[in-house]
Design a protein around this motif. Structure first.
Motif, PDB file in Angstrom:
ATOM      1  N   ALA A  56      18.951  -3.476 -64.816  1.00 53.44           N
ATOM      2  CA  ALA A  56      19.313  -2.051 -64.785  1.00 53.44           C
ATOM      3  C   ALA A  56      19.926  -1.621 -66.114  1.00 53.44           C
ATOM      4  CB  ALA A  56      20.264  -1.763 -63.625  1.00 53.44           C
ATOM      5  N   GLY A  57      19.383  -2.134 -67.210  1.00 54.48           N
ATOM      6  CA  GLY A  57      19.828  -1.756 -68.543  1.00 54.48           C
ATOM      7  C   GLY A  57      20.901  -2.634 -69.135  1.00 54.48           C
ATOM      8  N   ALA A  58      21.620  -3.406 -68.312  1.00 58.82           N
ATOM      9  CA  ALA A  58      22.687  -4.272 -68.813  1.00 58.82           C
ATOM     10  C   ALA A  58      22.091  -5.590 -69.299  1.00 58.82           C
ATOM     11  CB  ALA A  58      23.711  -4.532 -67.719  1.00 58.82           C
ATOM     12  N   GLN A  59      22.495  -6.023 -70.493  1.00 57.07           N
ATOM     13  CA  GLN A  59      21.933  -7.243 -71.086  1.00 57.07           C
ATOM     14  C   GLN A  59      22.901  -8.411 -70.970  1.00 57.07           C
ATOM     15  OE1 GLN A  59      22.617  -8.554 -74.807  1.00 57.07           O
ATOM     16  NE2 GLN A  59      21.671 -10.383 -73.911  1.00 57.07           N
ATOM     17  N   CYS A  60      22.379  -9.544 -70.522  1.00 53.89           N
ATOM     18  CA  CYS A  60      23.129 -10.793 -70.442  1.00 53.89           C
ATOM     19  C   CYS A  60      22.253 -11.918 -70.977  1.00 53.89           C
ATOM     20  CB  CYS A  60      23.554 -11.081 -68.999  1.00 53.89           C
ATOM     21  SG  CYS A  60      24.943 -10.067 -68.426  1.00 53.89           S
ATOM     22  N   THR A  61      22.764 -13.144 -70.908  1.00 51.85           N
ATOM     23  CA  THR A  61      22.051 -14.315 -71.420  1.00 51.85           C
ATOM     24  C   THR A  61      21.870 -15.334 -70.305  1.00 51.85           C
ATOM     25  OG1 THR A  61      22.936 -14.013 -73.657  1.00 51.85           O
ATOM     26  CG2 THR A  61      22.139 -16.201 -73.094  1.00 51.85           C
ATOM     27  N   GLY A  62      20.676 -15.896 -70.196  1.00 49.62           N
ATOM     28  CA  GLY A  62      20.419 -16.928 -69.196  1.00 49.62           C
ATOM     29  C   GLY A  62      21.120 -18.225 -69.551  1.00 49.62           C
ATOM     30  N   ASN A  63      21.563 -18.964 -68.528  1.00 53.43           N
ATOM     31  CA  ASN A  63      22.260 -20.223 -68.810  1.00 53.43           C
ATOM     32  C   ASN A  63      21.351 -21.442 -68.697  1.00 53.43           C
ATOM     33  OD1 ASN A  63      22.500 -20.636 -65.810  1.00 53.43           O
ATOM     34  ND2 ASN A  63      24.130 -19.110 -65.985  1.00 53.43           N
ATOM     35  N   PHE A  64      20.832 -21.725 -67.511  1.00 56.60           N
ATOM     36  CA  PHE A  64      20.008 -22.914 -67.318  1.00 56.60           C
ATOM     37  C   PHE A  64      18.864 -22.590 -66.363  1.00 56.60           C
ATOM     38  CE2 PHE A  64      24.382 -24.436 -68.110  1.00 56.60           C
ATOM     39  CZ  PHE A  64      24.157 -25.109 -69.300  1.00 56.60           C
ATOM     40  N   VAL A  65      17.919 -23.512 -66.283  1.00 49.87           N
ATOM     41  CA  VAL A  65      16.771 -23.373 -65.386  1.00 49.87           C
ATOM     42  C   VAL A  65      17.029 -24.207 -64.137  1.00 49.87           C
ATOM     43  CG1 VAL A  65      14.294 -23.832 -65.115  1.00 49.87           C
ATOM     44  CG2 VAL A  65      15.176 -22.892 -67.271  1.00 49.87           C
ATOM     45  N   PHE A  66      16.617 -23.674 -62.994  1.00 49.19           N
ATOM     46  CA  PHE A  66      16.806 -24.332 -61.706  1.00 49.19           C
ATOM     47  C   PHE A  66      15.483 -24.327 -60.946  1.00 49.19           C
ATOM     48  CE2 PHE A  66      20.715 -22.512 -63.180  1.00 49.19           C
ATOM     49  CZ  PHE A  66      21.688 -23.452 -62.886  1.00 49.19           C
ATOM     50  N   THR A  67      15.375 -25.212 -59.970  1.00 45.20           N
ATOM     51  CA  THR A  67      14.191 -25.233 -59.119  1.00 45.20           C
ATOM     52  C   THR A  67      14.614 -25.563 -57.697  1.00 45.20           C
ATOM     53  OG1 THR A  67      11.914 -26.069 -58.941  1.00 45.20           O
ATOM     54  CG2 THR A  67      13.623 -27.676 -59.486  1.00 45.20           C
ATOM     55  N   ASP A  68      13.640 -25.646 -56.782  1.00 42.57           N
ATOM     56  CA  ASP A  68      13.948 -25.952 -55.386  1.00 42.57           C
ATOM     57  C   ASP A  68      12.855 -26.832 -54.806  1.00 42.57           C
ATOM     58  OD1 ASP A  68      11.769 -24.306 -54.788  1.00 42.57           O
ATOM     59  OD2 ASP A  68      12.990 -22.621 -54.124  1.00 42.57           O
ATOM     60  N   ASP A  69      12.945 -27.104 -53.514  1.00 42.16           N
ATOM     61  CA  ASP A  69      11.989 -28.010 -52.876  1.00 42.16           C
ATOM     62  C   ASP A  69      10.576 -27.444 -52.825  1.00 42.16           C
ATOM     63  OD1 ASP A  69      13.839 -29.974 -52.483  1.00 42.16           O
ATOM     64  OD2 ASP A  69      14.233 -29.502 -50.374  1.00 42.16           O
ATOM     65  N   ARG A  70      10.417 -26.154 -53.008  1.00 40.66           N
ATOM     66  CA  ARG A  70       9.091 -25.539 -53.009  1.00 40.66           C
ATOM     67  C   ARG A  70       8.532 -25.370 -54.418  1.00 40.66           C
ATOM     68  NH1 ARG A  70       9.215 -20.303 -49.208  1.00 40.66           N
ATOM     69  NH2 ARG A  70       7.049 -20.292 -49.920  1.00 40.66           N
ATOM     70  N   GLY A  71       9.274 -25.847 -55.415  1.00 46.33           N
ATOM     71  CA  GLY A  71       8.800 -25.765 -56.784  1.00 46.33           C
ATOM     72  C   GLY A  71       8.971 -24.410 -57.429  1.00 46.33           C
ATOM     73  N   ARG A  72       9.725 -23.518 -56.792  1.00 47.94           N
ATOM     74  CA  ARG A  72       9.971 -22.217 -57.412  1.00 47.94           C
ATOM     75  C   ARG A  72      10.951 -22.376 -58.570  1.00 47.94           C
ATOM     76  NH1 ARG A  72      11.101 -19.281 -51.682  1.00 47.94           N
ATOM     77  NH2 ARG A  72      12.477 -21.107 -51.610  1.00 47.94           N
TER      78      ARG A  72
END
Length: 289
Positions: A56-72
């Protein structure tokens, strides 16, 4: 009752050998093969830890990548990045937030003068702030420091993802906390900076805060608005913190981090995402500075 004849010793031996051979046959891709199949090469990936994220226009920075048992695939950032309060509203149990399902844009090269290049999109699927309010969380330390959210990467963009932290490499796993005096390493991409030359940051921890839910740290350069959500590594390259606040007092320009192990455990317990876990980087951790 007649005695039933059992298998002979040679037959038993053959059966055991066959069972061992079957057990040794691969039943699916190995961890290394799975990583090679799923993740984009680090040098070519456009969605990584440190990616710019617009909500919604606000900028931030991603920290790490995550996944789950379904591979998402998910990228973490700060829950306040989807918050509806002012910059000084840091109580996640009392401040409103955008709804789950809100679209988040992944970008690179965004500055005050340019929106940057859109490299992908995803949807907000977990917010510690919304979750704490739903659960009626009352622990003040948790309300103050549990500042973590997850954005699920859209399927068309998963092939652009690599879990390695730019410049530093890693994460090598999930850490616990940072003791006072320990070095820490981060990568932020605030749009307030006209270049990424100052994105890699290193500094020292000042110790735990908020009953272990938080960590204070000084880095050169300090995290500024837009760096919010970015990840912090410990001296072994383990993911240990997420940038939440910039302090004006009593430690000017220090940064307040959320303890990632605790934030992730809270999400694992309440997000409804089976098998939610951190993904290790494909590139080795190298504290070159």
């Amino acid at each position: 009752m007649p005695r039933r004849a059992g298998p002979t010793l040679p037959a038993l031996a053959l059966a055991v050998i066959a069972a061992v051979l079957v057990a040794l046959l691969p039943t699916g891709p190995s961890g290394a093969a799975e990583r090679a199949r799923r993740w984009a090469p680090a040098a070519a990936a456009t969605i990584t830890p440190g990616v710019q994220m617009f909500t919604a226009g606000a900028q931030c920075t991603g920290n790490f990548v995550f996944t789950d048992d379904r591979g998402r695939v998910y990228v973490g950032y700060a829950a306040h990045c989807a918050g509806l309060g002012e910059a000084t509203d840091t109580d996640g149990c009392a401040t409103g937030s955008l709804p789950l399902g809100t679209r988040v844009r992944f970008a690179r090269g965004a500055t005050l003068a340019s929106p940057g290049e859109t490299v992908g999109a995803g949807r907000l699927v977990y917010s510690s702030w919304r979750t704490m309010q739903r659960l009626g969380e009352r622990r003040a330390a948790v309300c103050a420091a549990n500042d973590f959210a997850l954005v699920r990467v859209g399927d068309p963009h998963v092939g652009k993802v690599n879990p390695s932290v730019p410049f530093w490499g890693g994460p090598t796993g999930l850490g616990t906390t940072l003791a006072a005096g320990e070095r820490t390493f981060s990568y932020g991409q605030s749009s307030l900076r006209p270049t990424t030359a100052l994105s890699p940051k290193t500094g020292v921890a000042l110790g735990a805060t908020y009953a272990g839910w938080g960590i204070d740290a000084y880095t050169l350069t300090p995290g500024v608005p837009g760096d919010s959500g970015s990840g912090f590594l410990d001296p072994r390259g383990r993911a240990v913190g997420t940038l939440s606040t910039v302090a004006l007092a009593p430690l000017p320009l220090s940064n307040g981090l959320g303890n990632l192990r605790r934030e992730l455990a809270y999400a694992q317990a309440h997000a409804g995402i089976p098998g939610l876990r951190l993904v290790r980087g494909t590139e080795p951790f190298d504290p070159v500075l």
